[in-house]
Design a protein around this motif. Structure first.
Motif, short mmCIF file in Angstrom:
data_model
loop_
_atom_site.label_atom_id
_atom_site.label_comp_id
_atom_site.label_asym_id
_atom_site.label_seq_id
_atom_site.Cartn_x
_atom_site.Cartn_y
_atom_site.Cartn_z
N ASP A 45 0.85 -1.19 0.00
CA ASP A 45 0.00 0.00 0.00
C ASP A 45 0.89 1.25 0.00
OD1 ASP A 45 -1.84 2.01 0.33
OD2 ASP A 45 -2.79 1.16 2.10
N GLN A 46 0.90 1.98 -1.11
CA GLN A 46 1.74 3.18 -1.23
C GLN A 46 1.35 4.27 -0.24
OE1 GLN A 46 4.61 3.91 -3.13
NE2 GLN A 46 4.54 1.68 -3.17
N LYS A 47 0.14 4.19 0.29
CA LYS A 47 -0.31 5.18 1.30
C LYS A 47 0.61 5.17 2.52
CE LYS A 47 -4.39 4.71 3.61
NZ LYS A 47 -4.59 3.43 2.93
N VAL A 48 1.19 4.00 2.82
CA VAL A 48 2.13 3.90 3.94
C VAL A 48 3.32 4.84 3.71
CG1 VAL A 48 3.73 2.37 5.16
CG2 VAL A 48 1.45 1.55 4.56
N ALA A 49 3.85 4.83 2.50
CA ALA A 49 5.02 5.66 2.19
C ALA A 49 4.68 7.15 2.15
CB ALA A 49 5.62 5.23 0.86
N THR A 50 3.47 7.49 1.74
CA THR A 50 3.12 8.90 1.62
C THR A 50 2.65 9.50 2.95
OG1 THR A 50 0.88 8.33 0.90
CG2 THR A 50 2.50 8.73 -0.81
N GLN A 51 1.96 8.71 3.77
CA GLN A 51 1.35 9.23 5.01
C GLN A 51 2.26 9.15 6.23
OE1 GLN A 51 -1.79 10.71 5.58
NE2 GLN A 51 -1.64 10.91 3.36
N LEU A 52 3.03 8.08 6.32
CA LEU A 52 3.77 7.79 7.55
C LEU A 52 5.09 8.56 7.63
CD1 LEU A 52 3.59 5.94 10.07
CD2 LEU A 52 4.80 4.20 8.76
N ILE A 53 5.37 9.12 8.81
CA ILE A 53 6.64 9.79 9.09
C ILE A 53 7.44 8.90 10.04
CG2 ILE A 53 7.75 11.86 10.00
CD1 ILE A 53 5.94 12.31 7.51
N LEU A 54 8.71 8.68 9.72
CA LEU A 54 9.55 7.81 10.53
C LEU A 54 10.56 8.60 11.36
CD1 LEU A 54 10.27 4.89 8.02
CD2 LEU A 54 8.43 5.08 9.72
N TRP A 55 10.78 8.10 12.58
CA TRP A 55 11.74 8.67 13.53
C TRP A 55 12.77 7.58 13.81
CZ3 TRP A 55 9.89 10.17 19.17
CH2 TRP A 55 10.98 10.67 19.90
N SER A 56 13.97 7.74 13.29
CA SER A 56 15.01 6.71 13.33
C SER A 56 15.86 6.80 14.59
CB SER A 56 15.91 6.85 12.10
OG SER A 56 16.97 5.92 12.13
N ALA A 57 16.17 5.62 15.16
CA ALA A 57 17.00 5.56 16.35
C ALA A 57 18.46 5.21 16.03
CB ALA A 57 16.44 4.51 17.32
N GLU A 58 18.81 5.19 14.76
CA GLU A 58 20.17 4.81 14.35
C GLU A 58 20.70 5.76 13.27
OE1 GLU A 58 21.99 2.52 15.69
OE2 GLU A 58 20.58 1.18 16.69
N PRO A 59 22.02 5.95 13.22
CA PRO A 59 23.02 5.47 14.18
C PRO A 59 23.00 6.30 15.47
CG PRO A 59 24.05 6.86 12.53
CD PRO A 59 22.61 6.70 12.11
N ASP A 60 23.78 5.90 16.45
CA ASP A 60 23.80 6.57 17.75
C ASP A 60 25.21 7.07 18.06
OD1 ASP A 60 23.49 7.45 20.34
OD2 ASP A 60 23.22 5.46 21.21
N PRO A 61 25.63 8.20 17.45
CA PRO A 61 26.97 8.73 17.71
C PRO A 61 27.13 9.31 19.11
CG PRO A 61 25.76 10.24 16.31
CD PRO A 61 24.90 9.00 16.45
N GLY A 62 26.01 9.55 19.80
CA GLY A 62 26.08 10.02 21.18
C GLY A 62 25.51 11.41 21.39
N VAL A 63 25.16 11.69 22.62
CA VAL A 63 24.56 12.96 23.02
C VAL A 63 25.52 14.12 22.77
CG1 VAL A 63 23.76 14.26 25.04
CG2 VAL A 63 23.11 11.85 24.76
N THR A 64 24.97 15.25 22.30
CA THR A 64 25.76 16.48 22.15
C THR A 64 24.94 17.68 22.60
OG1 THR A 64 24.96 17.15 19.95
CG2 THR A 64 26.78 15.55 20.01
N THR A 65 25.59 18.81 22.67
CA THR A 65 24.86 20.06 22.86
C THR A 65 24.15 20.42 21.55
OG1 THR A 65 26.71 21.42 22.09
CG2 THR A 65 26.63 20.90 24.46
N LYS A 66 23.29 21.41 21.62
CA LYS A 66 22.59 21.88 20.43
C LYS A 66 23.59 22.36 19.38
CE LYS A 66 18.83 25.06 19.14
NZ LYS A 66 17.82 26.01 19.69
N GLN A 67 24.61 23.10 19.82
CA GLN A 67 25.59 23.68 18.89
C GLN A 67 26.45 22.62 18.21
OE1 GLN A 67 25.74 26.85 17.90
NE2 GLN A 67 23.96 27.25 19.19
N GLU A 68 26.67 21.49 18.89
CA GLU A 68 27.56 20.46 18.37
C GLU A 68 26.82 19.29 17.74
OE1 GLU A 68 29.57 19.74 22.05
OE2 GLU A 68 31.23 21.09 21.56
N ALA A 69 25.53 19.45 17.50
CA ALA A 69 24.74 18.36 16.92
C ALA A 69 25.29 17.97 15.54
CB ALA A 69 23.28 18.78 16.79
N PRO A 70 25.26 16.67 15.21
CA PRO A 70 25.77 16.24 13.91
C PRO A 70 24.85 16.66 12.77
CG PRO A 70 24.76 14.40 15.07
CD PRO A 70 24.76 15.55 16.03
#
Length: 215
Positions: A149-174
């Motif tokens: 169902d192509q509706k999945v690709a058009t409607q759904l927004i994904l939030w990825s947990a990878e990769p995990d380079p590690g926590v940073t400050t706002k200024q140092e975000a990758p």
């Protein structure tokens, strides 16, 4: 700027926690918070939190996590209905996005994803899924759902947990570079750092298009 920095937490946002992030990391443009309390997993967002965050010009990224597996079309519909119920209970207006939290160790299949998206379609809300595209079988289930169902690709927004380079400050975000499924996907969010030591938060970067859908 096309990308926006923020955090998420399983704990309630108090003025002390907000100030902790402000002091140690920078001002968050958004804060991911859970729609309901799940014992030993997350504290549900309160009206006081909503007021504190909105008064601080910080948008809310709503997350639903009161489920432990993601298989079967009807179960996908149930999770979607419960997510939408809590959004309405909290007064989140339609047109905003709501994320389901699919952990890397969850069983998941294409039918669940299709049921989740199909139920959101007439609700006025936009569906999102937090997931791990590397560990677990989310990527296979997602691409199978897209092929059905192509509706999945058009409607759904994904939030990825990878990769995990590690926590940073706002200024140092990758630079924005989340891992993605090997098929058409709107990967508009990346949790790039988890379990910060200074404050109980994770750090994220999101696409400006997603920021515009936040509460």
């Amino acid at each position: 700027m096309s990308y926006v920095w923020g955090v998420d937490s399983s704990l309630n946002v108090t003025s002390e926690r907000y100030d902790c992030v402000l002091t140690n990391f920078g001002r968050p443009d958004f804060w991911g918070r859970y729609l309901s309390t799940v014992p030993n997993a997350a504290e549900g967002i309160t009206a006081e939190e909503v007021q504190l965050l909105h008064n601080s010009d910080t948008r809310i990224l709503p997350i639903y996590n009161n489920f432990r597996e993601a298989t079967g079309y009807e179960n996908g519909r149930v999770v979607a209905r419960n997510t939408i119920f809590h959004a309405r209970r909290l007064g989140i207006p339609t047109g905003k996005i709501l994320f389901a939290n699919v952990e890397r160790f969850f069983a998941i299949d294409a039918d669940w994803i299709r049921g989740f998206v199909d139920t959101f379609f007439p609700s006025g809300y936009r569906p999102g899924i937090y997931h791990d595209p590397v560990e677990g079988n989310f990527r296979e289930a997602y691409c199978s759902a897209v092929s059905q169902d192509q509706k999945v690709a058009t409607q759904l927004i994904l939030w990825s947990a990878e990769p995990d380079p590690g926590v940073t400050t706002k200024q140092e975000a990758p630079s924005f570079n989340p891992a993605k499924p090997a098929c058409r996907a709107n990967v508009w969010a990346w949790q790039y750092g988890r379990d910060a030591e200074a404050c109980p938060i994770d750090t994220n970067i999101i696409d400006r298009r997603l920021y515009n859908l936040l509460w």
